[in-house]
Design an enzyme around this catalytic site. Structure first.
Site, mmCIF file in Angstrom:
data_model
loop_
_atom_site.group_PDB
_atom_site.id
_atom_site.type_symbol
_atom_site.label_atom_id
_atom_site.label_comp_id
_atom_site.label_asym_id
_atom_site.label_seq_id
_atom_site.Cartn_x
_atom_site.Cartn_y
_atom_site.Cartn_z
ATOM 1 N N SER A 144 0.890 -1.282 -0.239
ATOM 2 C CA SER A 144 -0.203 -0.140 -0.634
ATOM 3 C C SER A 144 1.082 1.587 0.040
ATOM 4 C CB SER A 144 -1.150 -0.079 1.247
ATOM 5 O OG SER A 144 -1.506 0.995 1.122
ATOM 6 N N HIS B 103 -8.082 -5.485 0.430
ATOM 7 C CA HIS B 103 -6.283 -4.569 0.834
ATOM 8 C C HIS B 103 -5.626 -5.057 2.167
ATOM 9 C CE1 HIS B 103 -3.914 -1.510 -0.595
ATOM 10 N NE2 HIS B 103 -4.022 -0.743 0.349
ATOM 11 N N GLU C 157 -10.066 -6.004 -2.989
ATOM 12 C CA GLU C 157 -8.332 -4.641 -2.242
ATOM 13 C C GLU C 157 -9.934 -3.691 -1.219
ATOM 14 O OE1 GLU C 157 -5.553 -3.830 -2.275
ATOM 15 O OE2 GLU C 157 -4.684 -4.404 -4.088
#
Ligand SMILES: *[C@@H]1O[C@H](CO)[C@@H](O)[C@H](O)[C@H]1NC(C)=O
Ligand SMILES: *[C@@H]1O[C@H](CO)[C@@H](O)[C@H](O)[C@H]1NC(C)=O
Length: 567
Positions: free
Chosen positions: A215, A463, A345
């Site tokens: 990320s 995610h 995600e």
């Protein structure tokens, strides 16, 4: 932003219970605490035990730059020439200032890293993996309760996890000499330089360093690959779920955020000098705790602080031009590269909207504005937001129904991560001289960074979920043992990443039975392979390209363009 942060922030509550005295906290051994003598001075660590019961040395909370406090606040990191006396690295260091549960250790003196080594004195130095953490550039850390070493320490590698300054303390930029910007990235560079200088003492090979980021950390790695400051500091890269190549505008300053920060803590906002002079006097805790003030709607935007193109004020510049331009000018450091995204995600962000009658009505009525906030679109042009709504949600008002949810799920996922990874993978396989390995993480395990509030089970592949099989995350999840449904996934993920770190190629060479069924061809422009990485491995082509075609049309670039500067 608030929502995203909340996943990490709230769950830190359980941390004081989870960490201390946990099964893998290092009890002191009869042989005494380990000491490593580095070029900067001796460092005392502690012993820990890996998932498979291997004893390894752990050095936590080591300062890699001088405390960025007082006159050094808002300044680029300042390295040490020498440590004074023996460094005590037996206890965990602080996270950088951010909102936390009372009692959790945060401090402005946070330029720290952790080093873990299973074999300090092996004849052949070990590959090194440096992990740059997630958390949107405003939360999380490299601490061992957030990214614990106990899985990787069954592999013959040295693991380093780093902190870097967050939010305004790391990324404020007025676009003038008062705050040129990018200090958080410069912190990461300082940590990588520390690794070059010191890692051999821990048994690591400074000529075989893999940077791995998730990320915010992954986006950072996209920048390190072109930054003049990062040249030669690492040799392979792994970017999981974010990149600097997307619809997100990278400009010359974020003066509006500096102003906002000043307003939030009662500083004057007349000009950049007044803002910075005043912010230097504000307690770090006040600055860290002001994070939610940057929330604009329903926890959005997830990404607040972007990289900045630094004008020249005589400082060492991390990003002298736009990263795409630097790439096109041939400034990419080519090296073997793994890039990835997860199947779903940020899909769960959709429910924060649809499960709140006020929000869904607001988003319906004020779509142009709120979509631009949520999906990181240009704020001055409503066209992309309208096209995306039409294409992914369709006609009619937004409702709490499956059509709206499905549309918002992919819009959140693609705008915050998917499109950026698509763009990164495609640019890299054209511009890099080294192989690009692309994967889609699609394993649904026992836990997830998003668990359905009713069933308490994962509802997709969120995610961050791949991190669960590489790091112990005692702040959030129980450790994965040697048996049980997720055990094999830990064996496989750590084997893939270790193999890549060691050889620059994730494909098996006969020494890792956990991944003997892996056959992963690189992505090339004419055959855009990707690995579906789940409980089985399978190779496919053209990951989510029907969705990303829309984004590419809205935000066109010439993927093949190379400027005349390229030699
Ligand atoms: C939205 O729909 C879900 C599923 O039907 C339901 O459980 C939830 O209560 C609804 N939320 C609102 C605010 O109507
Ligand atoms: C619903 O959304 C509104 C507007 O964003 C917010 O003020 C409110 O707290 C939300 N309600 C819940 C239960 O989350």
């Amino acid at each position: 932003m608030h929502v995203f942060g909340a996943v990490v922030v709230c769950t830190l509550a359980c941390l004081t219970h989870a960490y201390h005295g946990g099964s893998h906290a290092g009890a002191s051994q009869p042989s005494g605490d380990p000491v490593t003598v580095t070029p900067l001075g001796p460092i005392k660590g502690s012993w820990m035990t890996s998932r498979r019961g291997r004893r390894f040395e752990s050095y936590r909370g080591i300062r890699y730059a001088q405390p960025p406090v007082g006159e050094l606040r808002f300044q680029p990191p300042k390295p040490f020439n020498k440590y004074e006396g023996e460094v005590d690295a037996r206890e965990e260091g602080p996270a950088c200032p951010q909102p936390v549960t009372p009692g959790y250790y945060v401090d402005e003196d946070c330029l720290r890293l952790n080093v873990y080594t299973p074999k300090k004195n092996s004849a052949k130095p070990l590959p090194v993996v440096v992990f740059i953490h997630h958390g949107g550039f405003y939360v999380a850390s490299g601490r061992s309760d957030v990214v614990g070493p106990h899985y990787f320490m069954d592999r013959d590698m040295v693991l380093v996890t780093i902190n870097y300054r967050l939010a305004s303390l790391g990324f404020i930029s007025t676009g003038d000499a008062n705050a040129p910007g990018n200090n958080g990235y410069k912190d990461q560079v300082a940590a990588l330089r520390w690794v070059q200088q010191n890692i051999a003492a821990f048994g690591g090979d400074p000529t075989c360093v893999t940077v791995m980021g998730y990320s915010a950390g992954s986006l950072s790695i996209g920048l390190h690959l072109v930054s003049p400051m990062s040249k030669g500091l690492f040799h392979r890269a792994i970017s999981m779920s974010s990149s600097p190549f997307s619809q997100v505008v990278i400009g010359y300053d974020q003066f509006h955020l500096a102003k906002k920060q000043a307003e939030l803590v009662g500083c004057p906002t007349t000009d950049s000098k007044a803002i910075m002079d005043c912010l230097k006097t504000i307690p770090w805790k006040t600055l860290g705790d002001s994070l939610t003030g940057f929330n604009e709607f329903a926890g959005d935007p997830v990404l607040v602080w972007t990289p900045i193109i630094e004008k020249d004020f005589g400082q060492e510049r991390f990003l002298p031009r736009h990263p795409l331009e630097m790439l096109q000018d041939g400034e990419l450091q080519s090296m073997p590269y793994i890039v990835s995204q997860t199947k779903n995600e940020f899909y769960w962000m959709a429910y924060k909207i649809t499960n709140n009658a006020t929000r869904i009505e607001l988003m319906d009525k004020e779509w142009d504005k709120l979509a631009s906030i949520a999906f990181l679109l240009p704020r001055d042009n409503p066209q992309p937001a309208r096209v995306l709504r039409e294409r992914f949600i369709g006609q009619g008002p937004l409702r709490n129904d499956s059509k709206t949810n499905a549309g918002l799920e992919v819009l959140y996922g693609d705008s915050l991560v998917g499109f950026a990874m698509h763009r990164l993978a495609n640019l890299m396989c054209i511009h890099s001289k080294s192989p690009v390995y692309y994967y889609e993480f699609n394993y649904v395990g026992q836990h997830s960074f998003y668990e359905d509030p009713n069933t308490k089970k994962p509802a997709g592949v969120a995610h961050h979920d791949d991190l669960i099989y590489m790091f112990t995350i005692s702040a959030l999840f129980p450790d994965i043992g040697l048996t049980g449904p997720d055990a094999k996934m830990v064996d496989r993920m750590t084997a893939v990443m270790y193999n890549f770190a060691k050889n620059g190629d994730p494909n098996p060479r006969g020494d890792l039975p956990e991944i003997k069924d892996l056959s992963w061809p690189p992505m090339v422009p004419s055959k855009r392979n990707y690995l579906q990485l789940g409980s089985t491995f399978s190779v496919h082509q053209n990951l989510f390209e029907d969705r990303f075609r829309v984004w590419d049309e809205l935000f066109p670039i010439d993927y093949n363009y190379k400027s005349a500067k390229k030699t």
